[in-house]
Motif scaffolding. Structure first.
Motif, PDB file in Angstrom:
ATOM      1  N   LYS A   1       0.821  -1.215   0.000  1.00  0.00           N
ATOM      2  CA  LYS A   1       0.000   0.000   0.000  1.00  0.00           C
ATOM      3  C   LYS A   1       0.853   1.262   0.000  1.00  0.00           C
ATOM      4  N   ASP A   2       2.114   1.154   0.406  1.00  0.00           N
ATOM      5  CA  ASP A   2       3.003   2.314   0.365  1.00  0.00           C
ATOM      6  C   ASP A   2       3.430   2.646  -1.057  1.00  0.00           C
ATOM      7  N   ALA A   3       3.122   1.768  -2.022  1.00  0.00           N
ATOM      8  CA  ALA A   3       3.510   1.992  -3.420  1.00  0.00           C
ATOM      9  C   ALA A   3       2.309   2.286  -4.306  1.00  0.00           C
ATOM     10  N   SER A   4       1.167   2.628  -3.721  1.00  0.00           N
ATOM     11  CA  SER A   4      -0.039   2.867  -4.525  1.00  0.00           C
ATOM     12  C   SER A   4       0.150   4.002  -5.522  1.00  0.00           C
ATOM     13  N   TRP A   5       1.130   4.871  -5.275  1.00  0.00           N
ATOM     14  CA  TRP A   5       1.373   6.021  -6.145  1.00  0.00           C
ATOM     15  C   TRP A   5       1.864   5.626  -7.535  1.00  0.00           C
TER      16      TRP A   5
ATOM     17  N   SER B   1      -6.757   7.439  -9.276  1.00  0.00           N
ATOM     18  CA  SER B   1      -8.206   7.233  -9.251  1.00  0.00           C
ATOM     19  C   SER B   1      -8.570   5.802  -8.873  1.00  0.00           C
ATOM     20  N   SER B   2      -7.617   4.876  -9.046  1.00  0.00           N
ATOM     21  CA  SER B   2      -7.854   3.468  -8.718  1.00  0.00           C
ATOM     22  C   SER B   2      -6.633   2.892  -8.010  1.00  0.00           C
ATOM     23  N   PRO B   3      -6.362   3.348  -6.778  1.00  0.00           N
ATOM     24  CA  PRO B   3      -5.138   2.910  -6.090  1.00  0.00           C
ATOM     25  C   PRO B   3      -5.098   1.401  -5.879  1.00  0.00           C
TER      26      PRO B   3
ATOM     27  N   TRP C   1     -10.156  -6.744  -6.460  1.00  0.00           N
ATOM     28  CA  TRP C   1     -10.072  -5.307  -6.179  1.00  0.00           C
ATOM     29  C   TRP C   1     -11.458  -4.689  -6.116  1.00  0.00           C
ATOM     30  N   TYR C   2     -11.655  -3.880  -5.092  1.00  0.00           N
ATOM     31  CA  TYR C   2     -12.875  -3.086  -4.940  1.00  0.00           C
ATOM     32  C   TYR C   2     -12.467  -1.646  -4.626  1.00  0.00           C
ATOM     33  N   PRO C   3     -13.281  -0.673  -5.027  1.00  0.00           N
ATOM     34  CA  PRO C   3     -13.029   0.713  -4.604  1.00  0.00           C
ATOM     35  C   PRO C   3     -13.516   0.897  -3.166  1.00  0.00           C
TER      36      PRO C   3
END
Length: 340
Positions: free
Chosen positions: A112-116, A121-123, A174-176
């Motif tokens: 999660k630290d690399a979501s960038w 819009s869809s991490p 994956w879910y938003p």
């Protein structure tokens, strides 16, 4: 175990009970649909451990057209170590086809630290094997799962009979997710003692007394009905829950050891010990009660210290750290020259 110790005894068996494959089969009906891939090759572990941020050959959905400069880069990369996982790529594509989109994690940790590195819009949303690999490769968090020393840190291990540990790749549907409905729950000696908001943003609705009462009532009932009797390991654990929109039920996201490595969020472990010794009938709920709360987020991206410019990410592909450093300096100098 003394009820007055801050943490329970940390043993290899205790910690391994929190790896994904240990708890998911029991709680899959109340969790996010997931697939566990193991065993993984030694080459895959070496890829995750290698320097640089790059994807294995053939992992992208649409291969880029080869150009003379591409060929030169490929020839240069061939001098060093290259990676390719066609069988794993195919398995990941099959799961993406089944789930629509996925997000990855390893035994314990998620990137999660690399979501960038993926669209904001869809991490964490992955639609190709290369997305999975680039998330894992860009993460500092997952390095914990690559080292046996890190996994069993704080344990008394027998050096002549080390614990067995096998790396696993977990692909979850994956879910938003609405992070305002995520909570971390703390269980000590079989008692649910504390509940903390996970996302450290301020939410008005969370400060309504009726809402807080409903959160407490729902999470305590959820734990008693679906988790308490099904958790067969040591009765000290931390679990994360995503509540439904109407706050009437929940879905388990993860289990974590009751240990220093698990973030207590809006508590400290000393405070949790104090709550535990009071033996209250209802767990204590903590939320961000003001925009000025000392732990409230200030609109800065989460894990911003882990981020690299996207240009740096592109330049690093397939290069070791020294080559990348030289190329990055040259690129900066070229940009300065262009601005003159």
């Amino acid at each position: 175990m003394s009820s007055h110790s801050i943490f329970p005894l940390q043993t290899p068996d205790y910690l391994l009970s929190f790896q994904f494959s240990s708890w998911y089969p029991t709680f899959s009906s109340i969790s996010i649909k997931s697939t566990i891939i193991r065993p993984l090759s030694q080459a895959f572990k070496e890829y995750l451990d290698s320097d640089g941020i790059f994807v294995p050959e053939g992992s992208e959905n649409v291969p880029a057209e080869s150009t003379p400069s591409d060929q030169e880069d490929e020839d240069d990369a061939a001098i060093g170590q290259s990676f390719s996982f066609p069988d794993l790529d195919e398995r990941i594509r099959q799961i993406i086809k089944e789930y629509g989109a996925i997000f990855p994690k390893l035994n314990f940790s998620s990137p999660k630290d690399a979501s960038w590195v993926l669209p904001p819009s869809s991490p964490l949303k992955c639609t190709s094997p290369s997305d999975v690999y680039i998330l894992l490769k860009s993460s500092d968090f997952i390095s914990h799962d690559l080292s046996i020393d890190a996994v069993f840190e704080g344990c008394q291990c027998d050096s002549l009979n080390p614990p067995s540990y096998q790396l696993e790749l977990v692909l979850r549907k994956w879910y938003p997710l609405d992070r305002s409905r995520e909570f971390r729950c703390f269980v000590r000696e079989g008692c649910l003692i504390g509940i903390s908001q996970r996302d450290t943003n301020f939410y008005d609705f969370m400060n309504e007394p009726q809402t807080q009462s409903k959160i407490l009532e729902t999470l305590q009932r959820f734990w008693e009905d679906k988790i308490k009797s099904q958790w067969h390991g040591q009765q000290d654990y931390v679990f994360d829950v995503l509540m439904t929109r109407d706050l009437s039920w929940g879905h388990v996201l993860d289990f974590n050891p009751y240990a220093p490595r698990t973030d207590p969020l809006l508590f400290t472990y000393e405070e949790l010990l104090s709550v535990f010794t009071q033996r209250l009938s209802v767990p204590e709920l903590r939320i961000i009660d003001s925009p000025l709360h000392p732990l409230a987020s200030r609109n800065a991206p989460a894990y911003q210290h882990n981020m690299l410019p996207m240009e740096a990410l592109a330049l690093s592909s397939g290069r070791d750290i020294n080559d990348f450093s030289d190329l990055w300096k040259n690129d900066i100098q070229q940009s300065m020259n262009d601005d003159d």
